[in-house]
Each structure stands twice: as structure tokens, then as C-alpha cells.
Design a protein around this motif. Sequence first.
Motif, mmCIF file in Angstrom:
data_model
loop_
_atom_site.group_PDB
_atom_site.id
_atom_site.type_symbol
_atom_site.label_atom_id
_atom_site.label_comp_id
_atom_site.label_asym_id
_atom_site.label_seq_id
_atom_site.Cartn_x
_atom_site.Cartn_y
_atom_site.Cartn_z
ATOM 1 N N THR A 11 0.884 -1.165 0.000
ATOM 2 C CA THR A 11 0.000 0.000 0.000
ATOM 3 C C THR A 11 0.920 1.213 0.000
ATOM 4 O OG1 THR A 11 -1.274 -1.281 1.596
ATOM 5 C CG2 THR A 11 -2.080 0.931 1.091
ATOM 6 N N ALA A 12 0.740 2.129 -0.949
ATOM 7 C CA ALA A 12 1.684 3.246 -1.024
ATOM 8 C C ALA A 12 1.007 4.538 -1.460
ATOM 9 C CB ALA A 12 2.820 2.906 -1.981
ATOM 10 N N ALA A 13 1.544 5.636 -0.940
ATOM 11 C CA ALA A 13 1.044 6.970 -1.295
ATOM 12 C C ALA A 13 2.244 7.897 -1.434
ATOM 13 C CB ALA A 13 0.105 7.489 -0.207
ATOM 14 N N ALA A 14 2.121 8.896 -2.305
ATOM 15 C CA ALA A 14 3.213 9.858 -2.471
ATOM 16 C C ALA A 14 2.656 11.173 -2.980
ATOM 17 C CB ALA A 14 4.254 9.323 -3.456
ATOM 18 N N LEU A 15 3.405 12.249 -2.726
ATOM 19 C CA LEU A 15 3.061 13.568 -3.258
ATOM 20 C C LEU A 15 4.198 14.031 -4.152
ATOM 21 C CD1 LEU A 15 1.642 15.201 -0.016
ATOM 22 C CD2 LEU A 15 0.355 14.868 -2.149
ATOM 23 N N TYR A 16 3.861 14.431 -5.382
ATOM 24 C CA TYR A 16 4.878 14.838 -6.350
ATOM 25 C C TYR A 16 4.513 16.182 -6.963
ATOM 26 C CZ TYR A 16 7.610 15.060 -10.621
ATOM 27 O OH TYR A 16 8.445 15.486 -11.617
ATOM 28 N N GLU A 17 5.551 16.984 -7.191
ATOM 29 C CA GLU A 17 5.337 18.286 -7.851
ATOM 30 C C GLU A 17 6.477 18.524 -8.840
ATOM 31 O OE1 GLU A 17 5.149 21.569 -5.102
ATOM 32 O OE2 GLU A 17 5.225 23.048 -6.713
ATOM 33 N N PRO A 18 6.188 18.765 -10.121
ATOM 34 C CA PRO A 18 7.270 19.006 -11.086
ATOM 35 C C PRO A 18 8.109 20.199 -10.621
ATOM 36 C CG PRO A 18 5.141 18.890 -12.205
ATOM 37 C CD PRO A 18 4.853 18.905 -10.734
ATOM 38 N N GLY A 19 9.397 20.106 -10.837
ATOM 39 C CA GLY A 19 10.277 21.203 -10.400
ATOM 40 C C GLY A 19 10.792 20.956 -9.004
ATOM 41 N N ARG A 20 9.893 20.603 -8.100
ATOM 42 C CA ARG A 20 10.337 20.325 -6.724
ATOM 43 C C ARG A 20 10.605 18.847 -6.506
ATOM 44 N NH1 ARG A 20 6.502 22.703 -2.459
ATOM 45 N NH2 ARG A 20 8.158 22.048 -1.056
ATOM 46 N N GLY A 21 10.007 18.017 -7.331
ATOM 47 C CA GLY A 21 10.228 16.564 -7.213
ATOM 48 C C GLY A 21 9.296 15.929 -6.204
ATOM 49 N N LEU A 22 9.818 14.895 -5.571
ATOM 50 C CA LEU A 22 9.007 14.134 -4.627
ATOM 51 C C LEU A 22 8.904 14.892 -3.309
ATOM 52 C CD1 LEU A 22 7.706 11.378 -4.835
ATOM 53 C CD2 LEU A 22 9.760 10.419 -3.796
ATOM 54 N N LEU A 55 -1.712 6.225 5.506
ATOM 55 C CA LEU A 55 -0.562 6.547 4.649
ATOM 56 C C LEU A 55 -0.757 7.895 3.967
ATOM 57 C CD1 LEU A 55 0.352 3.120 2.975
ATOM 58 C CD2 LEU A 55 1.780 4.460 4.507
ATOM 59 N N ILE A 56 -1.976 8.148 3.504
ATOM 60 C CA ILE A 56 -2.253 9.431 2.848
ATOM 61 C C ILE A 56 -2.048 10.568 3.861
ATOM 62 C CG2 ILE A 56 -4.066 10.853 1.787
ATOM 63 C CD1 ILE A 56 -5.192 8.195 0.589
ATOM 64 N N GLN A 57 -2.567 10.357 5.076
ATOM 65 C CA GLN A 57 -2.381 11.374 6.116
ATOM 66 C C GLN A 57 -0.890 11.616 6.354
ATOM 67 O OE1 GLN A 57 -5.000 13.095 7.816
ATOM 68 N NE2 GLN A 57 -3.190 14.360 8.212
ATOM 69 N N SER A 58 -0.112 10.533 6.372
ATOM 70 C CA SER A 58 1.314 10.693 6.688
ATOM 71 C C SER A 58 2.056 11.442 5.585
ATOM 72 C CB SER A 58 1.971 9.346 7.025
ATOM 73 O OG SER A 58 2.391 8.698 5.859
ATOM 74 N N VAL A 59 1.688 11.251 4.295
ATOM 75 C CA VAL A 59 2.415 12.019 3.265
ATOM 76 C C VAL A 59 2.048 13.508 3.330
ATOM 77 C CG1 VAL A 59 2.973 10.129 1.672
ATOM 78 C CG2 VAL A 59 0.840 11.387 1.326
ATOM 79 N N PHE A 60 0.796 13.808 3.662
ATOM 80 C CA PHE A 60 0.437 15.232 3.835
ATOM 81 C C PHE A 60 1.212 15.831 5.021
ATOM 82 C CE2 PHE A 60 -3.440 14.411 1.223
ATOM 83 C CZ PHE A 60 -3.294 15.475 0.351
ATOM 84 N N ASP A 61 1.292 15.070 6.122
ATOM 85 C CA ASP A 61 2.014 15.564 7.304
ATOM 86 C C ASP A 61 3.486 15.797 6.976
ATOM 87 O OD1 ASP A 61 -0.333 15.384 8.652
ATOM 88 O OD2 ASP A 61 0.170 13.551 9.763
ATOM 89 N N THR A 62 4.120 14.826 6.311
ATOM 90 C CA THR A 62 5.549 14.943 5.980
ATOM 91 C C THR A 62 5.817 16.156 5.099
ATOM 92 O OG1 THR A 62 5.725 12.554 6.056
ATOM 93 C CG2 THR A 62 7.528 13.707 4.962
ATOM 94 N N ALA A 63 4.925 16.362 4.110
ATOM 95 C CA ALA A 63 5.142 17.469 3.172
ATOM 96 C C ALA A 63 4.667 18.804 3.759
ATOM 97 C CB ALA A 63 4.407 17.185 1.862
ATOM 98 N N GLY A 64 3.985 18.756 4.885
ATOM 99 C CA GLY A 64 3.448 19.981 5.484
ATOM 100 C C GLY A 64 2.348 20.582 4.612
ATOM 101 N N LEU A 65 1.580 19.722 3.977
ATOM 102 C CA LEU A 65 0.518 20.194 3.076
ATOM 103 C C LEU A 65 -0.841 19.712 3.559
ATOM 104 C CD1 LEU A 65 2.194 19.374 -0.384
ATOM 105 C CD2 LEU A 65 1.958 21.640 0.666
ATOM 106 N N ALA A 66 -1.878 20.361 3.047
ATOM 107 C CA ALA A 66 -3.260 19.966 3.334
ATOM 108 C C ALA A 66 -3.928 19.620 2.002
ATOM 109 C CB ALA A 66 -3.988 21.123 4.000
ATOM 110 N N PRO A 67 -5.066 18.919 2.042
ATOM 111 C CA PRO A 67 -5.732 18.552 0.789
ATOM 112 C C PRO A 67 -5.972 19.741 -0.139
ATOM 113 C CG PRO A 67 -6.711 17.349 2.599
ATOM 114 C CD PRO A 67 -5.719 18.295 3.211
ATOM 115 N N GLY A 68 -6.214 20.913 0.431
ATOM 116 C CA GLY A 68 -6.449 22.097 -0.402
ATOM 117 C C GLY A 68 -5.222 22.536 -1.190
#
Length: 336
Positions: free
Chosen positions: A13-24, A58-71
Amino acid sequence: MRVLGLETSCDETAAALYEPGRGLLADALFSQVESHARHGGVVPELASRDHVKKILPLIQSVFDTAGLAPGDIDGIAYTAGPGLAGALLVGAMTAQSLAMAWDLPVVAVHHMEGHLLAPMLEDRPPAFPFVALLVSGGHTQLVQVAAWGKYVILGETVDDAVGEAFDKTARLLGLPYPGGAALEVMAAAGDPARFRFPRPMMQKPGLDFSFSGLKTFAANTLRKDDTLSGRQAVARAFQEAVVAVLVTRCRQALQQTGWKTLVVAGGVSANQAIRAGLMAMGAEAGATVFFPRPAFCTDNGAMIAYAGCQRLLAGERTDRAVRVYPRWRLGEFPSP
Ligand code: KG4
Ligand code: ZN
């Protein structure tokens, strides 16, 4: 464009947040390997149940790690196939529900596209066009990648996938499931001169593979010599045959396309003997060989977030329906 990627096609089970330019921005994974190991293989119902339990934390943890919210995100990507139907449904339902709740676009991703684009997450990514060798537990394919999204299958296995052959042979050697990595360790101690395994299909034209015969050859050899050193030598000879076959077919695929870039991905590409063999072939053929980092060779959310981001940037959207494709051929893009 910030994208949440979800992967639930098999037993990770895996989740990740990616943004071009900034990467993973963040990635998280829960491997179910231990719960399946005692059954000697993946139990689909257990896999689905574990995905249900783990995906939201897992989804909650990637938001927490990145310091981001769903918005803060712009889209959601999920693996829609190929894979286990029940397992895929968990990812598809989660992605579609969150997309609806957060009013975001959503895109279905082919699991093997994720694998073949995984090297794009490295500091030195490959440039198109390239030949991709995809070697996982479920697939063994050589793919001609003219550009992102343009995939032509040049050859594939006619029976077992190479990871499956590793796992079945590992089982014969008494190693726990999934045995690929453990077989590699056992092979390192094996006498390379003791046995020589056949190189299946190598006399045949074309770029297809066959691996089921190697497992049978291993079983027959072990019947004659089941000592520890015999087993180590069987692991070594099995792995050397696999390396020889993969090296030959990759060399032929590079010759056939005239291209100078080889990308190797999928769980089996973590194998150091395979990496070394393909690197040596590349150096000889004047080609550059790219691999993902070991953690992104096996299933992960980062590759799905990356592939989904490319699709979303290209304007692709999947409608708001929970549909999965347990058998979905890579060449069949765009989404069926
Ligand atoms: O890509 P992956 O994580 O899942 C699928 O999509 O199938 O690949 C898992 C496969 C398993 O068969 C596992 O035994 C194999 O990759 N594998 C290895 C190694 N690490 C993982 N095979 C050989 N050597 C390794 N070091
Ligand atoms: Zn995979």
C-alpha cells in the motif's frame, strides 16, 4: 501541479506527493509481505483488507511529511491496473472518493507505466526515446518508448515472469516468499562452475522470453544435489542464466531500435547481478543504462504520482467511476 499518487495493485500500500520542479515531496509505503509470507504467496483477500486498513493513514502521513493539506494539491492519480481486482478497487475507490470530496481531477494510471517512468524521479533521468526492460513479479517485457505515453511492446515472457521464476526457484531452495532478494544473497555464496543452466529461447528470433524451464531445471538439479553448497550453486547458476538471457534480449532490442538508452525497472531490477550484467552490456554497446533507486524498483506510490502528474498535465481526466483493469496491456493507451 501537485499530485497525490496511490498504489494498491498487489501487496504494497503506497502513497506519495509529487510536484514538477520540486520533485518528490513525500512518500510512504506499507509492505504486506509478512502477512502473505506464511501462505507462500499473495492472498488476494488479505491484500484487499490490508489496503483498506492502511491507505488513509498513509495518505495522512504524506500530507504531514510534506506539510501540506488537501487544499494544496491539484489532482489524484491511482493505479487502475493491472493487478489484483480487489486490491485495485481499494485504491480506485479511495482516489475517486477523495477527488469527489475535495473537488479535484483524478486520473487512472497503468502500473507498468509507473514502473517504467520511475527512473524519471532520479537526479539524472533518462531522455526519450529509450528501450525499457520491465522485470517484476507479474511482468517481463521489453518496451519501445518513443516518448512519454507511446509504448510498443517488443517482446515479453511466454510463460512465467522473471520475478515469478525467482520466487518459485527460491521456494525450491527453501527460502521464504517472496524469495527474489534472498535468492540473490544465496547465489553470492554459490560456486559458479558447478552447474550450467540453459538459456531459454535464445536460439529463437524475436524478443520474447521464457523462464518456466529454469525453475524445472533447478528442481531436477536439486534432486541430484540438495546439500547447502548444491543449493547455493543452483541459485548462482539460475541467476546467471537469467542475467545472460536479459542481457542478450536487451542488446538485441537496442540493435533493433538503433537507440542508445536502456531503462530497467520493476522489482527484479533491484538485483545487483542483473544490474552489473546490463551495465557491462551497455558499456560495450555504447548505450547508457538507467535504473530507479532500489526503493523505487519495487512497487511504490512515487512512480504513480509521477506518471499521473504527466497525464494530468497533458489534460487527461478519468471520469468519476470506480473502474479497475486487472488485465490491462501496456500498449493499450490511452485508458481503455
Ligand atoms: O515490481 P514488484 O515489486 O511487484 C510486481 O509488480 O510484481 O516486483 C516484485 C518481484 C518479486 O518477484 C521479487 O522476488 C522480485 O521482484 N525481486 C527480486 C529482487 N528484489 C525483488 N528478484 C531478484 N533479485 C532481487 N534482489
Ligand atoms: Zn510492480
